[in-house]
Design a protein around this motif. Sequence first.
Motif, PDB file in Angstrom:
ATOM      1  N   GLY A  27      24.815  23.847 -10.702  1.00  0.00           N
ATOM      2  CA  GLY A  27      23.502  23.339 -11.080  1.00  0.00           C
ATOM      3  C   GLY A  27      23.615  21.918 -11.606  1.00  0.00           C
ATOM      4  N   PRO A  28      22.512  21.369 -12.100  1.00  0.00           N
ATOM      5  CA  PRO A  28      22.520  19.987 -12.602  1.00  0.00           C
ATOM      6  C   PRO A  28      23.245  19.869 -13.945  1.00  0.00           C
ATOM      7  CG  PRO A  28      20.394  20.999 -13.003  1.00  0.00           C
ATOM      8  CD  PRO A  28      21.193  21.989 -12.205  1.00  0.00           C
ATOM      9  N   THR A  29      23.927  18.764 -14.117  1.00  0.00           N
ATOM     10  CA  THR A  29      24.639  18.489 -15.367  1.00  0.00           C
ATOM     11  C   THR A  29      23.635  18.136 -16.463  1.00  0.00           C
ATOM     12  OG1 THR A  29      26.542  17.716 -14.129  1.00  0.00           O
ATOM     13  CG2 THR A  29      26.393  17.023 -16.431  1.00  0.00           C
ATOM     14  N   ILE A  30      23.807  18.742 -17.617  1.00  0.00           N
ATOM     15  CA  ILE A  30      22.947  18.503 -18.773  1.00  0.00           C
ATOM     16  C   ILE A  30      23.801  17.787 -19.823  1.00  0.00           C
ATOM     17  CG2 ILE A  30      21.527  19.583 -20.552  1.00  0.00           C
ATOM     18  CD1 ILE A  30      21.507  22.061 -18.483  1.00  0.00           C
ATOM     19  N   THR A  31      23.420  16.561 -20.160  1.00  0.00           N
ATOM     20  CA  THR A  31      24.232  15.798 -21.109  1.00  0.00           C
ATOM     21  C   THR A  31      23.616  15.806 -22.500  1.00  0.00           C
ATOM     22  OG1 THR A  31      23.131  13.756 -20.476  1.00  0.00           O
ATOM     23  CG2 THR A  31      25.180  14.276 -19.344  1.00  0.00           C
ATOM     24  N   GLU A  32      24.488  15.817 -23.503  1.00  0.00           N
ATOM     25  CA  GLU A  32      24.131  15.698 -24.906  1.00  0.00           C
ATOM     26  C   GLU A  32      25.062  14.640 -25.496  1.00  0.00           C
ATOM     27  OE1 GLU A  32      23.482  19.497 -26.941  1.00  0.00           O
ATOM     28  OE2 GLU A  32      23.710  20.440 -24.975  1.00  0.00           O
ATOM     29  N   PRO A  33      24.802  14.182 -26.711  1.00  0.00           N
ATOM     30  CA  PRO A  33      25.636  13.107 -27.266  1.00  0.00           C
ATOM     31  C   PRO A  33      27.139  13.416 -27.326  1.00  0.00           C
ATOM     32  CG  PRO A  33      23.661  13.374 -28.576  1.00  0.00           C
ATOM     33  CD  PRO A  33      23.672  14.504 -27.586  1.00  0.00           C
ATOM     34  N   ASP A  34      27.504  14.675 -27.620  1.00  0.00           N
ATOM     35  CA  ASP A  34      28.921  14.995 -27.802  1.00  0.00           C
ATOM     36  C   ASP A  34      29.517  15.897 -26.720  1.00  0.00           C
ATOM     37  OD1 ASP A  34      27.411  17.168 -28.583  1.00  0.00           O
ATOM     38  OD2 ASP A  34      28.795  17.758 -30.181  1.00  0.00           O
ATOM     39  N   ARG A  35      28.701  16.346 -25.762  1.00  0.00           N
ATOM     40  CA  ARG A  35      29.182  17.258 -24.723  1.00  0.00           C
ATOM     41  C   ARG A  35      28.238  17.233 -23.531  1.00  0.00           C
ATOM     42  NH1 ARG A  35      27.708  20.429 -28.986  1.00  0.00           N
ATOM     43  NH2 ARG A  35      25.687  21.398 -28.789  1.00  0.00           N
ATOM     44  N   TYR A  36      28.682  17.845 -22.469  1.00  0.00           N
ATOM     45  CA  TYR A  36      27.787  18.063 -21.335  1.00  0.00           C
ATOM     46  C   TYR A  36      28.029  19.466 -20.793  1.00  0.00           C
ATOM     47  CZ  TYR A  36      31.717  16.652 -18.281  1.00  0.00           C
ATOM     48  OH  TYR A  36      32.926  16.543 -17.645  1.00  0.00           O
ATOM     49  N   THR A  37      27.004  20.005 -20.160  1.00  0.00           N
ATOM     50  CA  THR A  37      27.038  21.361 -19.640  1.00  0.00           C
ATOM     51  C   THR A  37      26.810  21.319 -18.146  1.00  0.00           C
ATOM     52  OG1 THR A  37      26.144  22.206 -21.726  1.00  0.00           O
ATOM     53  CG2 THR A  37      25.956  23.641 -19.799  1.00  0.00           C
ATOM     54  N   VAL A  38      27.666  22.034 -17.423  1.00  0.00           N
ATOM     55  CA  VAL A  38      27.502  22.165 -15.978  1.00  0.00           C
ATOM     56  C   VAL A  38      27.317  23.656 -15.686  1.00  0.00           C
ATOM     57  CG1 VAL A  38      28.486  21.748 -13.706  1.00  0.00           C
ATOM     58  CG2 VAL A  38      28.962  20.151 -15.577  1.00  0.00           C
ATOM     59  N   PRO A  39      26.107  24.065 -15.289  1.00  0.00           N
ATOM     60  CA  PRO A  39      25.883  25.470 -14.985  1.00  0.00           C
ATOM     61  C   PRO A  39      26.336  25.808 -13.565  1.00  0.00           C
ATOM     62  CG  PRO A  39      23.826  24.275 -14.865  1.00  0.00           C
ATOM     63  CD  PRO A  39      24.875  23.289 -15.275  1.00  0.00           C
ATOM     64  N   ALA A  40      26.813  27.014 -13.410  1.00  0.00           N
ATOM     65  CA  ALA A  40      27.146  27.562 -12.100  1.00  0.00           C
ATOM     66  C   ALA A  40      26.599  28.983 -12.081  1.00  0.00           C
ATOM     67  CB  ALA A  40      28.647  27.560 -11.879  1.00  0.00           C
ATOM     68  N   SER A  41      26.103  29.425 -10.931  1.00  0.00           N
ATOM     69  CA  SER A  41      25.535  30.765 -10.878  1.00  0.00           C
ATOM     70  C   SER A  41      25.712  31.379  -9.498  1.00  0.00           C
ATOM     71  CB  SER A  41      24.048  30.726 -11.248  1.00  0.00           C
ATOM     72  OG  SER A  41      23.336  29.939 -10.324  1.00  0.00           O
ATOM     73  N   PHE A  42      25.600  32.695  -9.469  1.00  0.00           N
ATOM     74  CA  PHE A  42      25.599  33.444  -8.204  1.00  0.00           C
ATOM     75  C   PHE A  42      24.655  34.625  -8.358  1.00  0.00           C
ATOM     76  CE2 PHE A  42      29.102  35.173 -10.706  1.00  0.00           C
ATOM     77  CZ  PHE A  42      28.913  36.535 -10.619  1.00  0.00           C
ATOM     78  N   THR A  43      24.212  35.170  -7.249  1.00  0.00           N
ATOM     79  CA  THR A  43      23.338  36.336  -7.302  1.00  0.00           C
ATOM     80  C   THR A  43      24.136  37.601  -6.973  1.00  0.00           C
ATOM     81  OG1 THR A  43      22.599  36.082  -5.011  1.00  0.00           O
ATOM     82  CG2 THR A  43      21.276  35.021  -6.695  1.00  0.00           C
ATOM     83  N   TYR A  44      23.659  38.703  -7.491  1.00  0.00           N
ATOM     84  CA  TYR A  44      24.262  39.992  -7.224  1.00  0.00           C
ATOM     85  C   TYR A  44      23.179  40.970  -6.821  1.00  0.00           C
ATOM     86  CZ  TYR A  44      22.343  41.592 -11.637  1.00  0.00           C
ATOM     87  OH  TYR A  44      21.469  41.920 -12.646  1.00  0.00           O
ATOM     88  N   ARG A  45      23.597  42.033  -6.182  1.00  0.00           N
ATOM     89  CA  ARG A  45      22.690  43.146  -5.901  1.00  0.00           C
ATOM     90  C   ARG A  45      23.532  44.405  -5.816  1.00  0.00           C
ATOM     91  NH1 ARG A  45      21.935  41.122  -0.002  1.00  0.00           N
ATOM     92  NH2 ARG A  45      23.574  42.308   0.993  1.00  0.00           N
ATOM     93  N   GLY A  46      22.885  45.529  -6.121  1.00  0.00           N
ATOM     94  CA  GLY A  46      23.600  46.783  -6.068  1.00  0.00           C
ATOM     95  C   GLY A  46      22.674  47.938  -6.369  1.00  0.00           C
ATOM     96  N   SER A  47      23.247  49.126  -6.416  1.00  0.00           N
ATOM     97  CA  SER A  47      22.418  50.297  -6.662  1.00  0.00           C
ATOM     98  C   SER A  47      23.155  51.295  -7.547  1.00  0.00           C
ATOM     99  CB  SER A  47      22.033  50.959  -5.336  1.00  0.00           C
ATOM    100  OG  SER A  47      23.185  51.404  -4.663  1.00  0.00           O
ATOM    101  N   ALA A  48      22.365  52.176  -8.131  1.00  0.00           N
ATOM    102  CA  ALA A  48      22.888  53.243  -8.980  1.00  0.00           C
ATOM    103  C   ALA A  48      21.842  54.339  -9.082  1.00  0.00           C
ATOM    104  CB  ALA A  48      23.212  52.706 -10.365  1.00  0.00           C
ATOM    105  N   ALA A  49      22.293  55.509  -9.393  1.00  0.00           N
ATOM    106  CA  ALA A  49      21.360  56.615  -9.637  1.00  0.00           C
ATOM    107  C   ALA A  49      20.575  56.311 -10.909  1.00  0.00           C
ATOM    108  CB  ALA A  49      22.113  57.919  -9.789  1.00  0.00           C
ATOM    109  N   PRO A  50      19.314  56.739 -10.971  1.00  0.00           N
ATOM    110  CA  PRO A  50      18.515  56.468 -12.185  1.00  0.00           C
ATOM    111  C   PRO A  50      19.057  57.185 -13.411  1.00  0.00           C
ATOM    112  CG  PRO A  50      17.224  57.732 -10.562  1.00  0.00           C
ATOM    113  CD  PRO A  50      18.569  57.465  -9.970  1.00  0.00           C
TER     114      PRO A  50
END
Length: 137
Positions: A114-137
């Motif tokens: 994702g986009p880099t988010i900068t702050e005065p003392d650090r920066y954050t780089v988000p990364a993500s993925f999607t999942y899917r699955g199933s289970a009994a209720p």
Amino acid sequence: MSHARARRAIEVKLDAWAEAEGLMVAHGAEPFDPPEGQVYLRAFLIPASTTCRYLNASELEYSGIYQVSIITPIDQLISVPEQIIDQLSALFPLDSLLDRAGFLGQVSAPVEQGPTITEPDRYTVPASFTYRGSAAP
């Protein structure tokens, strides 16, 4: 609640890898004291709506996004979080299995930066993925 089982299936893998790499991981809203001047990860599960395709409700389908934010001191090169994203891509490749306590799922979209988010003392780089699955209720 299989979103919790999906989260744990992901966290078990993520935590084992992070420990081997010497990285600390903050999970969701759990208390966490960030290490000063070091790279660390902050991980979140963002669930989507639960669905059911079966008239007898024998299985519920769960999907969502798992985000890992890489928090980096401002003096580190951008290549540091980019290398971590490459490692996350190898750890959670497309179609890889997620299995935990009755939840059976998979990574359904590759890790994306994702986009880099900068702050005065650090920066954050988000990364993500999607999942899917199933289970009994």
